[in-house]
Scaffold this motif. Structure first.
Motif, PDB file in Angstrom:
ATOM      1  N   ALA A   4     -36.398  -0.882  35.250  1.00  0.00           N
ATOM      2  CA  ALA A   4     -37.753  -0.391  35.530  1.00  0.00           C
ATOM      3  C   ALA A   4     -38.357  -1.313  36.586  1.00  0.00           C
ATOM      4  N   ARG A  49     -41.199  -0.767  38.450  1.00  0.00           N
ATOM      5  CA  ARG A  49     -42.648  -0.855  38.258  1.00  0.00           C
ATOM      6  C   ARG A  49     -42.897  -1.100  36.781  1.00  0.00           C
ATOM      7  N   LYS A  50     -43.413  -2.254  36.407  1.00  0.00           N
ATOM      8  CA  LYS A  50     -43.598  -2.558  34.987  1.00  0.00           C
ATOM      9  C   LYS A  50     -44.636  -3.652  34.808  1.00  0.00           C
ATOM     10  N   ASN A  51     -45.000  -3.883  33.563  1.00  0.00           N
ATOM     11  CA  ASN A  51     -45.914  -4.960  33.204  1.00  0.00           C
ATOM     12  C   ASN A  51     -45.389  -6.282  33.777  1.00  0.00           C
ATOM     13  N   VAL A  66     -49.384   1.639  34.039  1.00  0.00           N
ATOM     14  CA  VAL A  66     -48.568   1.583  35.257  1.00  0.00           C
ATOM     15  C   VAL A  66     -48.745   2.802  36.160  1.00  0.00           C
ATOM     16  N   VAL A 103     -40.636   6.819  30.956  1.00  0.00           N
ATOM     17  CA  VAL A 103     -41.359   5.549  30.898  1.00  0.00           C
ATOM     18  C   VAL A 103     -40.866   4.683  29.745  1.00  0.00           C
ATOM     19  N   LEU A 104     -41.275   3.421  29.824  1.00  0.00           N
ATOM     20  CA  LEU A 104     -40.987   2.466  28.768  1.00  0.00           C
ATOM     21  C   LEU A 104     -42.232   2.409  27.885  1.00  0.00           C
ATOM     22  N   GLY A 134     -43.905   0.547  31.663  1.00  0.00           N
ATOM     23  CA  GLY A 134     -42.990   0.574  32.808  1.00  0.00           C
ATOM     24  C   GLY A 134     -42.580   1.993  33.140  1.00  0.00           C
TER      25      GLY A 134
END
Lengths: 91, 91, 91, 91, 91
Positions: A12, A14-16, B49, B57-58, B82
């Motif tokens: 992933a 794009r993530k935290n 996000v 997504v996560l 994410g």
């Protein structure tokens, strides 16, 4: 904790921010006969022990899993915290 | 964490003050074959996000999810943390 | 969080002191088709938004729910934190 | 908490440092008829009471279980916290 | 929280020190029709309200339950926090 097998990885981009640099494994908890089981959900867990695909691992879930992160603000609820060498069951 | 697909949104005008300004997504965790599955419950999760409908997504659930909120008093137990680019499964 | 419908109330005269003054709602989470479903367990949740019977609400469970209480020692694991105005699902 | 039976042990040489020295038991929660049941998942739990194989124990799961650890950073979500001497059920 | 019925007690002489003096009840959550149901797992919960066998009670589970304990280090994830006088369900 649960006994699980590592079956894959997730990427992933794009993530935290707190997850940057963490390896995300896909693991599958074994059933009560220590078999893989389609009925068991897969879990995405942060790797903390360098586990490889196919290895049996110790999986912790819930907010306790976040304790493995250097950043205590990391929103993590699953982590691989050990590589299992031996399982002994009787009865 | 879980792999989930974004399938919708929820609007709640009257709500806990700490949630004002947060986008609430409806997501559906995938089953162990990475398929959508009616037997899996939908989850309402805070977006962190900029995830769009249809994206994989996560998803983090439980009290760990609250760590994504600026206000630590926000009663949140699910967050999208994410966007999944790639899933690799073997075995 | 989950989408749930308010279906009743519970009265408990003898209870933990921190719960005095809190309204206890019985809510039922909807299934993945947004239907009520006997297989889904009912939940007793603290009301924080003045939800009425029949309304669709946003339900938070787990220790995150306790954050809605003025007394941080309140042993609460479920709270209604929003009234749902609109649900949009696609796919 | 749950009533569970100790059925085995797990050995993990490579593991989170906070777990070094902890004995990891495999336990199986009993079903509502106090029977073992293949449908119930096994749990790996930290032993805190010197429980032996075959004994009925009190199992705590979730983040509360971590309170048994000397190191509050231990990512533990299951612990055996008592040996059960007697169960009395009526009705 | 859940609506549960008290069906028994557990005695554990050897246990975590923080549990000494606590009464451990066996309770069974009711199903969505407010009936007892063999498919529902029994729970061992700390009594905080002097609940007797057969009574309908309010059960809290998860780490929130630990807040009822005088010792914040008590590894407790289930507690009986109220005696239910009345349940009103409509719809």
């Amino acid at each position: 904790m649960q006994i699980a097998r590592v079956i894959g990885t997730v990427v992933a981009t794009r993530k935290n921010d707190t997850l940057i640099g963490s390896k995300l494994l896909i693991v599958k908890p074994l059933n009560s006969n220590l078999q893989e089981d389609d009925a068991k959900d897969i879990v995405v867990a942060v790797d903390t022990v360098g586990a490889g695909k196919g290895e049996l691992v110790l999986l912790v879930t819930g907010s306790a899993a976040g304790k493995v992160m250097a950043d205590s603000n990391a929103p993590v609820n699953a982590a691989v915290i050990g590589i299992i060498d031996d399982i002994e069951i009787s009865g």
